[in-house]
Design a protein around this motif. Structure first.
Motif, short mmCIF file in Angstrom:
data_model
loop_
_atom_site.label_atom_id
_atom_site.label_comp_id
_atom_site.label_asym_id
_atom_site.label_seq_id
_atom_site.Cartn_x
_atom_site.Cartn_y
_atom_site.Cartn_z
N HIS A 20 0.84 -1.19 0.00
CA HIS A 20 0.00 0.00 0.00
C HIS A 20 0.88 1.25 0.00
O HIS A 20 1.99 1.25 0.53
CB HIS A 20 -0.93 0.00 1.21
CG HIS A 20 -2.12 -0.88 1.03
ND1 HIS A 20 -3.00 -1.15 2.05
CD2 HIS A 20 -2.58 -1.56 -0.05
CE1 HIS A 20 -3.97 -1.96 1.60
NE2 HIS A 20 -3.72 -2.21 0.34
N TRP A 21 0.34 2.31 -0.59
CA TRP A 21 1.09 3.54 -0.81
C TRP A 21 1.84 4.01 0.43
O TRP A 21 3.04 4.31 0.36
CB TRP A 21 0.12 4.62 -1.31
CG TRP A 21 0.58 6.00 -1.01
CD1 TRP A 21 1.47 6.74 -1.72
CD2 TRP A 21 0.21 6.79 0.11
NE1 TRP A 21 1.68 7.96 -1.12
CE2 TRP A 21 0.91 8.01 0.01
CE3 TRP A 21 -0.65 6.60 1.21
CZ2 TRP A 21 0.79 9.03 0.95
CZ3 TRP A 21 -0.78 7.61 2.14
CH2 TRP A 21 -0.07 8.80 2.01
N GLU A 22 1.16 4.09 1.57
CA GLU A 22 1.80 4.64 2.76
C GLU A 22 2.88 3.70 3.31
O GLU A 22 3.89 4.15 3.87
CB GLU A 22 0.76 4.99 3.84
CG GLU A 22 0.13 3.81 4.55
CD GLU A 22 -1.00 3.14 3.77
OE1 GLU A 22 -1.72 2.33 4.39
OE2 GLU A 22 -1.17 3.43 2.57
N VAL A 23 2.71 2.41 3.11
CA VAL A 23 3.73 1.44 3.52
C VAL A 23 4.97 1.59 2.64
O VAL A 23 6.11 1.58 3.13
CB VAL A 23 3.17 0.00 3.44
CG1 VAL A 23 4.26 -1.01 3.78
CG2 VAL A 23 1.98 -0.15 4.38
N ALA A 24 4.75 1.73 1.34
CA ALA A 24 5.86 1.92 0.41
C ALA A 24 6.63 3.20 0.73
O ALA A 24 7.87 3.23 0.70
CB ALA A 24 5.34 1.96 -1.02
N PHE A 25 5.90 4.26 1.05
CA PHE A 25 6.56 5.53 1.38
C PHE A 25 7.42 5.35 2.64
O PHE A 25 8.57 5.81 2.70
CB PHE A 25 5.51 6.62 1.59
CG PHE A 25 6.01 8.01 1.29
CD1 PHE A 25 7.05 8.57 2.03
CD2 PHE A 25 5.42 8.78 0.29
CE1 PHE A 25 7.50 9.85 1.76
CE2 PHE A 25 5.88 10.06 0.01
CZ PHE A 25 6.91 10.60 0.75
N GLN A 26 6.84 4.69 3.63
CA GLN A 26 7.58 4.46 4.87
C GLN A 26 8.84 3.65 4.62
O GLN A 26 9.93 3.96 5.14
CB GLN A 26 6.70 3.74 5.89
CG GLN A 26 7.31 3.61 7.27
CD GLN A 26 7.35 4.92 8.01
OE1 GLN A 26 6.31 5.53 8.28
NE2 GLN A 26 8.54 5.39 8.34
N GLN A 27 8.72 2.60 3.82
CA GLN A 27 9.89 1.78 3.51
C GLN A 27 10.96 2.59 2.79
O GLN A 27 12.16 2.41 3.03
CB GLN A 27 9.47 0.58 2.66
CG GLN A 27 8.66 -0.45 3.41
CD GLN A 27 8.29 -1.64 2.53
OE1 GLN A 27 8.82 -1.83 1.44
NE2 GLN A 27 7.35 -2.46 3.01
#
Length: 283
Positions: free
Chosen positions: A246-253
């Motif tokens: 998910h977008w926010e998970v990818a950003f965090q990673q």
């Protein structure tokens, strides 16, 4: 693992539903996810038309339901065949309705179709000059003071468009996922674009390799940041695919990876808040 919260981030490139392709989030679900992590702004993108109208409805919903303005969704127009390609009327209509980004052709760009062994793509550059319809569109970008994004143009065409746009006085230029194999800008070419035209390089979480498979860009992104510095780099995701986190998970990673590699909190802040906000023209 370094911890970096997402409070105040500005994301310029997420695909959400409704769309022809299955997406991980609807517009409203994306808004909920963005609000939950404290994002300042997200721009939704569709290869098949405009998104500023969808963003308007999401913002109205949030205003009425939550009565706060901490998060804003934005949209724009992508100049593929669904809007008539290089169509100045469609562009000005979108801008009057609040579009913040004009993306040059993506899936229908002549560069992409040629690399896929197809013909009939939208031509933006001839004889080392933007075609006349594109010049009209660039004039509208300048008039309305919005962001120009280069879509899936070839490396050579991107240099032509960036030069012409900069000479016109367009200063908010974003080079979309320059590392994407369809675009194919080398590190040296990306550095030259920054040096000559002061553009922003949008570095994304992952890129499609075909067959539903995605290649991680985290190491490549770090290498570019380490080489060029943070001043002209934007960390985004190009998220929304069901194959990716998910977008926010990818950003965090993405930002955790940079932090673990030694990129400073100040530089991460610049690439995830300051630079994308400037590129979008928001405070």
């Amino acid at each position: 693992m370094s911890t970096n919260n997402l409070e105040g981030i500005v994301e310029l490139h997420v695909h959400s539903a409704p769309d022809i392709r299955e997406r991980a989030y609807s517009d409203l679900e994306l808004s909920d996810a963005a609000r939950s992590v404290g994002a300042k702004a997200v721009v939704i993108k569709s290869h098949h038309g405009t998104t500023m109208n969808r963003a308007f409805l999401v913002n109205e919903y949030n205003r009425k339901v939550y009565n706060e303005k901490k998060f804003t969704m934005y949209g724009g127009i992508v100049l593929n065949y669904a809007v008539g390609g290089l169509n100045p009327v469609a562009v000005e209509t979108a801008l009057k309705l609040g579009a913040k980004i004009v993306w040059l052709p993506t899936i229908h760009a002549d560069n992409q179709l040629e690399k896929l062994g197809k013909s009939g793509g939208i031509v933006c550059v001839k004889n080392n000059e933007p075609v006349e319809k594109l010049k009209e569109i660039l004039a509208l970008v300048k008039k309305y003071d919005v962001t120009l994004a280069t879509g899936h143009l070839s490396a050579d065409d991107i240099f032509v468009v960036a030069r012409h746009a900069k000479n016109m006085g367009i200063n908010k230029i974003v080079i979309n996922h320059p590392e994407f194999w369809v675009v194919g800008l080398s590190t040296q070419q990306q550095a030259a674009l920054v040096r000559e035209y002061d553009v922003y390089l949008e570095r994304c979480y992952a890129q499609p390799m075909g067959g539903g498979k995605y290649k991680s860009n985290l190491e490549d992104n770090y290498n570019l940041v380490n080489e060029l510095g943070p001043d002209n780099i934007i960390i985004n995701t190009d998220g929304g695919q069901v194959e990716n986190p998910h977008w926010e998970v990818a950003f965090q990673q993405s930002i955790d990876y940079l932090a673990d590699k030694g990129i400073s909190p100040e530089d991460i802040y610049k690439m995830t808040r300051t630079n994308p906000a400037k590129a979008l023209g928001i405070n």
